[in-house]
Design a protein around this motif. Structure first.
Motif, PDB file in Angstrom:
ATOM      1  N   PRO A   7       0.820  -1.225   0.000  1.00  0.00           N
ATOM      2  CA  PRO A   7       0.000   0.000   0.000  1.00  0.00           C
ATOM      3  C   PRO A   7       0.848   1.267   0.000  1.00  0.00           C
ATOM      4  O   PRO A   7       1.960   1.294   0.539  1.00  0.00           O
ATOM      5  CB  PRO A   7      -0.805  -0.114   1.305  1.00  0.00           C
ATOM      6  N   TYR A   8       0.305   2.314  -0.620  1.00  0.00           N
ATOM      7  CA  TYR A   8       0.895   3.641  -0.508  1.00  0.00           C
ATOM      8  C   TYR A   8       0.373   4.314   0.761  1.00  0.00           C
ATOM      9  O   TYR A   8      -0.719   4.004   1.244  1.00  0.00           O
ATOM     10  CB  TYR A   8       0.553   4.496  -1.725  1.00  0.00           C
ATOM     11  N   ARG A   9       1.155   5.223   1.276  1.00  0.00           N
ATOM     12  CA  ARG A   9       0.734   5.955   2.482  1.00  0.00           C
ATOM     13  C   ARG A   9      -0.502   6.800   2.199  1.00  0.00           C
ATOM     14  O   ARG A   9      -1.337   7.018   3.070  1.00  0.00           O
ATOM     15  CB  ARG A   9       1.876   6.843   2.978  1.00  0.00           C
ATOM     16  N   LYS A  10      -0.598   7.267   0.946  1.00  0.00           N
ATOM     17  CA  LYS A  10      -1.770   8.004   0.482  1.00  0.00           C
ATOM     18  C   LYS A  10      -1.877   7.763  -1.016  1.00  0.00           C
ATOM     19  O   LYS A  10      -0.875   7.449  -1.676  1.00  0.00           O
ATOM     20  CB  LYS A  10      -1.639   9.501   0.775  1.00  0.00           C
ATOM     21  N   PRO A  11      -3.074   7.875  -1.599  1.00  0.00           N
ATOM     22  CA  PRO A  11      -3.209   7.631  -3.034  1.00  0.00           C
ATOM     23  C   PRO A  11      -2.332   8.582  -3.849  1.00  0.00           C
ATOM     24  O   PRO A  11      -2.191   9.757  -3.512  1.00  0.00           O
ATOM     25  CB  PRO A  11      -4.694   7.896  -3.301  1.00  0.00           C
ATOM     26  N   ARG A  31      -2.015  10.515  -7.268  1.00  0.00           N
ATOM     27  CA  ARG A  31      -2.935  10.962  -8.316  1.00  0.00           C
ATOM     28  C   ARG A  31      -2.187  11.743  -9.383  1.00  0.00           C
ATOM     29  O   ARG A  31      -1.258  12.489  -9.096  1.00  0.00           O
ATOM     30  CB  ARG A  31      -4.039  11.846  -7.717  1.00  0.00           C
ATOM     31  N   GLU A  67      -4.840   6.979 -11.014  1.00  0.00           N
ATOM     32  CA  GLU A  67      -4.594   7.021  -9.572  1.00  0.00           C
ATOM     33  C   GLU A  67      -4.237   5.625  -9.102  1.00  0.00           C
ATOM     34  O   GLU A  67      -4.789   4.632  -9.590  1.00  0.00           O
ATOM     35  CB  GLU A  67      -5.838   7.517  -8.826  1.00  0.00           C
ATOM     36  N   THR A 107      -3.392   3.276  -5.459  1.00  0.00           N
ATOM     37  CA  THR A 107      -3.430   3.230  -3.995  1.00  0.00           C
ATOM     38  C   THR A 107      -2.453   2.209  -3.430  1.00  0.00           C
ATOM     39  O   THR A 107      -2.194   2.198  -2.236  1.00  0.00           O
ATOM     40  CB  THR A 107      -4.843   2.887  -3.500  1.00  0.00           C
ATOM     41  N   ALA A 108      -1.927   1.339  -4.297  1.00  0.00           N
ATOM     42  CA  ALA A 108      -0.959   0.334  -3.857  1.00  0.00           C
ATOM     43  C   ALA A 108      -0.003   0.040  -5.005  1.00  0.00           C
ATOM     44  O   ALA A 108      -0.372   0.137  -6.177  1.00  0.00           O
ATOM     45  CB  ALA A 108      -1.654  -0.947  -3.410  1.00  0.00           C
ATOM     46  N   ASP A 117       6.705   7.276  -0.837  1.00  0.00           N
ATOM     47  CA  ASP A 117       5.255   7.268  -0.612  1.00  0.00           C
ATOM     48  C   ASP A 117       4.723   5.872  -0.320  1.00  0.00           C
ATOM     49  O   ASP A 117       3.535   5.713  -0.033  1.00  0.00           O
ATOM     50  CB  ASP A 117       4.531   7.832  -1.838  1.00  0.00           C
TER      51      ASP A 117
END
Length: 367
Positions: A14-18, A20, A25, A27-28, A326
């Motif tokens: 996973p990313y810490r935050k999406p 974009r 986009e 998310t992981a 990230d």
């Protein structure tokens, strides 16, 4: 030494935050770890980051093409038979990151077998790269604060700003806020990921002429041939090509057509072999380059740094090597470190990649 086995292992971190940008986009980091084994016991390693909204590849498609088509074609070859390997791989169109991961893993094997680093093997110019960091698609205040945080923690003073939204005033405002907040000592350039039309791009660039942008990357759709040529002809800010130059032939087309002033090289899509060919084309035509990032993890960033440090032209500019910051975790036993705005190439033979097998077992997606 012969290639005896090829692995394509899917994993997701996973990313810490999406993250974009105009074309998508994530998310992981849903990537594929590629390992090329030999009958001598050496194992070459690389990473394939699928980007379906750019190249049409997915994690599942990379696994399928490597396991079902590419592995049978290269098993039995010597790692030195690179031209034979690429001739066989290129019978299948597309699949750039799958092919590139295999290419880089094979170069890793060659370096290991000779006891030298890949950087020394292919060029040996330096042992480090200055780093550029990507920021984007957040309110101006948040983006300024993030850039200041990255500058304070890692000494990075070059930032790539993701743009391409509509209305364009949103991105113009962000860029102005970054210049005002960070000052003249920071280098800024923008990347539109094909999100604007040529006319929107021209308008945005005119509005940002006083921001001292180093260049603008891939603002228009990659197949808008006439629009891209028109934009370059009247822009006072250099235009670098990215998604439109995924192969050496496209580099030739874009540069000779006057549709770009510079080129982004990404080892994730051209490996080491074809990245060299892109680089040599640019050198011959007197064109600047930047080492780009395909939202790589630490393995991919290490590969980009290894290639960029090998050549004088690629080492001139800060390289996009920090997207892994990230991510919530990674697979390397010894994480990469950015200090003083610089990332050093790993010492050791080949790419000197050591996988944390416990982390791989935790994040792998094939059960």
């Amino acid at each position: 030494m012969k290639i005896s086995k090829v692995e394509a292992i899917p994993f997701a971190i996973p990313y810490r935050k999406p993250l974009r940008f105009a074309s998508g986009e994530v998310t992981a980091a849903e990537h594929v770890l590629v390992r090329v084994h030999t009958d001598s016991g050496l194992v070459g390693i690389a990473e394939a980051p699928p980007r379906p909204f750019t190249y049409g590849e997915t994690q599942a498609s990379i696994r399928a093409v490597v396991d079902g088509i590419f592995a049978p074609q290269i098993i039995g070859l010597s790692p030195l038979e690179r031209e034979v390997m690429h001739t066989r791989l290129n019978r299948t169109v597309g699949n750039p990151t799958a092919k590139s991961a295999l290419d880089m893993a094979v170069w890793d094997l060659i370096g290991q077998s000779l006891g030298v680093s890949v950087t020394d093997l292919i060029g040996g110019y330096t042992d480090r790269m200055r780093v550029s960091h990507m920021v984007g698609f957040a309110p101006p205040g948040e983006m300024v604060a993030e850039a200041e945080r990255i500058r304070g923690l890692y000494g990075i003073t070059t930032f790539k700003v993701k743009v391409g939204r509509r209305p364009i005033e949103l991105d113009i405002e962000v860029c102005k806020a970054l210049r005002a907040g960070l000052g003249d000592g920071v280098e800024l350039y923008i990347d539109g990921n094909r999100g604007w039309t040529p006319s929107e791009s021209a308008r945005a660039l005119r509005a940002m002429e006083d921001l001292d942008l180093t260049f603008a990357e891939e603002l228009c759709p990659a197949d808008d041939v006439l629009g891209r040529r028109w934009l370059v002809s009247q822009s006072r800010i250099p235009i670098f090509a990215d998604e439109s130059v995924s192969r050496p032939g496209e580099v030739t087309r874009e540069l000779l057509a006057g549709a770009a002033n510079g080129v982004s090289i990404k080892t994730a899509r051209t490996g080491f072999t074809y990245s060299q060919r892109v680089l040599h084309l640019c050198e011959g035509l007197g064109v600047e380059v930047v080492m780009g990032n395909q939202i790589d993890g630490q393995i991919g960033s290490l590969c980009s740094a290894a290639f960029g440090a090998a050549f004088e032209l690629t080492s001139r500019r800060p390289a996009e090597l920090s997207n892994f910051l990230d991510m919530s975790d990674d697979l390397l036993s010894e994480p990469l470190q950015i200090t003083g705005g610089t990332l050093h190439v790993r010492e050791g033979a080949g790419l000197a990649i050591e996988i944390d097998e416990d982390k791989l077992a935790h994040y792998r997606q094939d059960g």
